[in-house]
Motif scaffolding. Sequence first.
Motif, PDB file in Angstrom:
ATOM      1  N   THR A  16      12.818 -20.632   3.463  1.00 34.41           N
ATOM      2  CA  THR A  16      14.150 -21.163   3.784  1.00 34.41           C
ATOM      3  C   THR A  16      14.682 -22.032   2.653  1.00 34.41           C
ATOM      4  N   SER A  17      13.831 -22.902   2.106  1.00 32.87           N
ATOM      5  CA  SER A  17      14.286 -23.780   1.010  1.00 32.87           C
ATOM      6  C   SER A  17      14.684 -22.959  -0.209  1.00 32.87           C
ATOM      7  N   THR A  18      13.889 -21.938  -0.539  1.00 36.06           N
ATOM      8  CA  THR A  18      14.214 -21.081  -1.688  1.00 36.06           C
ATOM      9  C   THR A  18      15.526 -20.343  -1.461  1.00 36.06           C
ATOM     10  N   ALA A  19      15.699 -19.787  -0.260  1.00 33.14           N
ATOM     11  CA  ALA A  19      16.926 -19.048   0.053  1.00 33.14           C
ATOM     12  C   ALA A  19      18.154 -19.949  -0.086  1.00 33.14           C
ATOM     13  N   LEU A  20      18.064 -21.175   0.416  1.00 30.92           N
ATOM     14  CA  LEU A  20      19.191 -22.111   0.313  1.00 30.92           C
ATOM     15  C   LEU A  20      19.506 -22.405  -1.153  1.00 30.92           C
ATOM     16  N   ARG A  21      18.455 -22.655  -1.934  1.00 35.14           N
ATOM     17  CA  ARG A  21      18.679 -22.986  -3.345  1.00 35.14           C
ATOM     18  C   ARG A  21      19.180 -21.782  -4.138  1.00 35.14           C
ATOM     19  N   LYS A  22      18.919 -20.566  -3.631  1.00 30.33           N
ATOM     20  CA  LYS A  22      19.455 -19.351  -4.266  1.00 30.33           C
ATOM     21  C   LYS A  22      20.878 -19.053  -3.769  1.00 30.33           C
ATOM     22  N   GLY A  23      21.432 -19.959  -2.975  1.00 27.10           N
ATOM     23  CA  GLY A  23      22.833 -19.815  -2.568  1.00 27.10           C
ATOM     24  C   GLY A  23      23.056 -19.032  -1.286  1.00 27.10           C
ATOM     25  N   LYS A  24      21.994 -18.808  -0.510  1.00 32.44           N
ATOM     26  CA  LYS A  24      22.145 -18.065   0.749  1.00 32.44           C
ATOM     27  C   LYS A  24      22.244 -19.037   1.925  1.00 32.44           C
ATOM     28  N   HIS A  25      23.072 -18.706   2.905  1.00 28.76           N
ATOM     29  CA  HIS A  25      23.015 -19.390   4.197  1.00 28.76           C
ATOM     30  C   HIS A  25      21.762 -18.895   4.910  1.00 28.76           C
ATOM     31  N   VAL A  26      21.137 -19.754   5.740  1.00 23.76           N
ATOM     32  CA  VAL A  26      19.863 -19.370   6.361  1.00 23.76           C
ATOM     33  C   VAL A  26      19.869 -19.636   7.864  1.00 23.76           C
ATOM     34  N   LEU A  27      19.402 -18.617   8.594  1.00 26.02           N
ATOM     35  CA  LEU A  27      19.028 -18.780  10.001  1.00 26.02           C
ATOM     36  C   LEU A  27      17.512 -18.750  10.032  1.00 26.02           C
ATOM     37  N   CYS A  28      16.884 -19.886  10.350  1.00 23.58           N
ATOM     38  CA  CYS A  28      15.428 -19.985  10.339  1.00 23.58           C
ATOM     39  C   CYS A  28      14.893 -19.904  11.760  1.00 23.58           C
ATOM     40  N   GLU A  29      13.812 -19.138  11.919  1.00 22.56           N
ATOM     41  CA  GLU A  29      13.147 -19.106  13.225  1.00 22.56           C
ATOM     42  C   GLU A  29      12.540 -20.479  13.515  1.00 22.56           C
ATOM     43  N   LYS A  30      12.286 -20.719  14.799  1.00 21.91           N
ATOM     44  CA  LYS A  30      11.645 -21.983  15.186  1.00 21.91           C
ATOM     45  C   LYS A  30      10.130 -21.784  15.238  1.00 21.91           C
ATOM     46  N   PRO A  31       9.339 -22.850  15.162  1.00 19.23           N
ATOM     47  CA  PRO A  31       9.756 -24.214  14.835  1.00 19.23           C
ATOM     48  C   PRO A  31      10.189 -24.288  13.370  1.00 19.23           C
ATOM     49  N   LEU A  32      11.030 -25.251  13.056  1.00 21.01           N
ATOM     50  CA  LEU A  32      11.604 -25.347  11.715  1.00 21.01           C
ATOM     51  C   LEU A  32      10.520 -25.330  10.639  1.00 21.01           C
TER      52      LEU A  32
ATOM     53  N   GLU B 124      14.112  -9.465  -5.334  1.00 21.19           N
ATOM     54  CA  GLU B 124      15.246  -8.522  -5.282  1.00 21.19           C
ATOM     55  C   GLU B 124      16.286  -9.008  -4.269  1.00 21.19           C
ATOM     56  N   LEU B 125      15.794  -9.526  -3.168  1.00 23.30           N
ATOM     57  CA  LEU B 125      16.694 -10.043  -2.132  1.00 23.30           C
ATOM     58  C   LEU B 125      17.394 -11.319  -2.616  1.00 23.30           C
ATOM     59  N   TRP B 126      16.616 -12.248  -3.237  1.00 21.18           N
ATOM     60  CA  TRP B 126      17.234 -13.497  -3.746  1.00 21.18           C
ATOM     61  C   TRP B 126      18.324 -13.199  -4.767  1.00 21.18           C
ATOM     62  N   ASN B 127      18.052 -12.211  -5.626  1.00 17.94           N
ATOM     63  CA  ASN B 127      18.928 -11.993  -6.781  1.00 17.94           C
ATOM     64  C   ASN B 127      20.097 -11.070  -6.485  1.00 17.94           C
ATOM     65  N   ASP B 128      20.211 -10.584  -5.247  1.00 21.39           N
ATOM     66  CA  ASP B 128      21.333  -9.727  -4.871  1.00 21.39           C
ATOM     67  C   ASP B 128      22.521 -10.610  -4.483  1.00 21.39           C
ATOM     68  N   PRO B 129      23.566 -10.661  -5.346  1.00 14.03           N
ATOM     69  CA  PRO B 129      24.688 -11.567  -5.073  1.00 14.03           C
ATOM     70  C   PRO B 129      25.502 -11.158  -3.840  1.00 14.03           C
ATOM     71  N   GLU B 130      25.339  -9.908  -3.388  1.00 15.69           N
ATOM     72  CA  GLU B 130      26.100  -9.455  -2.217  1.00 15.69           C
ATOM     73  C   GLU B 130      25.501  -9.958  -0.902  1.00 15.69           C
ATOM     74  N   ILE B 131      24.217 -10.356  -0.944  1.00 13.69           N
ATOM     75  CA  ILE B 131      23.585 -10.879   0.281  1.00 13.69           C
ATOM     76  C   ILE B 131      23.985 -12.345   0.438  1.00 13.69           C
ATOM     77  N   VAL B 132      24.762 -12.593   1.487  1.00 14.67           N
ATOM     78  CA  VAL B 132      25.350 -13.915   1.711  1.00 14.67           C
ATOM     79  C   VAL B 132      24.427 -14.799   2.548  1.00 14.67           C
ATOM     80  N   ALA B 133      23.676 -14.179   3.447  1.00 16.67           N
ATOM     81  CA  ALA B 133      22.881 -14.944   4.413  1.00 16.67           C
ATOM     82  C   ALA B 133      21.538 -14.272   4.640  1.00 16.67           C
ATOM     83  N   VAL B 134      20.569 -15.080   5.092  1.00 23.08           N
ATOM     84  CA  VAL B 134      19.205 -14.598   5.295  1.00 23.08           C
ATOM     85  C   VAL B 134      18.678 -15.134   6.622  1.00 23.08           C
ATOM     86  N   SER B 135      17.980 -14.279   7.373  1.00 30.70           N
ATOM     87  CA  SER B 135      17.170 -14.738   8.499  1.00 30.70           C
ATOM     88  C   SER B 135      15.734 -14.900   8.019  1.00 30.70           C
ATOM     89  N   ASP B 136      15.189 -16.099   8.198  1.00 27.31           N
ATOM     90  CA  ASP B 136      13.788 -16.347   7.858  1.00 27.31           C
ATOM     91  C   ASP B 136      12.947 -16.113   9.113  1.00 27.31           C
TER      92      ASP B 136
END
Length: 335
Positions: A82-98, A59-71
């Motif tokens: 993170t890889s899925t979110a990027l490929r679904k067109g979202k900018h990502v802020l990923c927690e560390k470690p990567l 539901e989150l991936w498929n919502d076109p209004e969600i521009v960015a995601v915190s992993d």
Amino acid sequence: MNSIKVGIIGCGSITRFRHAPEYADNPYVDEIIFYDRNTERSQALADEFGGRIAKSVEELWNDPEIVAVSDCSSNETHHIITSTALRKGKHVLCEKPLAVSVEKAEQMIKAQQESGRKLMVDHNQRFSKAHQKAKEWIASKELGDVLTFKTSFGHQGPEHWGVNQSNATWFFKKDRSHSGVAGDLGVHKIDLIHYLLDDEIVDVQSFRGALDKMDENGNPIEVCDNVVSVLRTKKGRLGTASFSWTYYGSEDNSTTIYCKKGILKIYHDAQNQLIVETKDGEIINYQLEPIQTNDNQTSTGVIDAFVDAIIHDKEPAVTGKDALSSLKVLEQMLK
């Protein structure tokens, strides 16, 4: 782009104390959508911060209004989420470690490059005013070249900070945390040394152990609770680093940089967060801001920098490649 909707995946302590309040305070963010496998947890944060929940990650991936995601998932799923979110067109802020390995981190960077979206990693020590002022001093060469350094990061352990306040914390599990205190605290300081010195750690000698922590069954934990390392950088600087979950008193988050003409002491003193001592005896004290600790939650500046990179289409302040270089050092520490 005037405002954005953001999603947060994983609703543990890092979301509650850092990501959610900082998104809520950011003027460019008009809604936060929370997802967690535990719906009660995501609903509690939606109630607290005035957002809504996604019932499934799809539901989150498929919502076109969600521009960015915190992993904010646990370490072992960063490369997937993170890889899925990027490929679904979202900018990502990923927690560390990567990621839990360099190989998996490289998959994430490939996803970022192919998607054309932004990937930022939450190495928040770069954003503290004392570290930024210290970097200015080092870059100015007023104290001459850096020769050596020492850095520490330790507190009483994640069971005192995690959402359940329990020894059953995922941080203690090899299959989820992978790197123990090294990935929890150590990777922050590796990134900090790279940032402060404009250099890269290339040689690592390290000791590590599970010295004191027990899991929920009373057995020693599967990952290290202490690491002590000797480091050498590409430019020939030598240093030491200590990371611990067994500092059973106040938190230590200090760094010392020794230069040819003086010393920089960072977060050694509660009042003066940066102290500059010159070779000829001059002392300059900076009162900037207290370091963020588990007991003293202040704004990290990370969310603001991530949102700013999206709104103004800039390169993130901490890129996937920055985080990958720190992860390579982390892998050497754990060998």
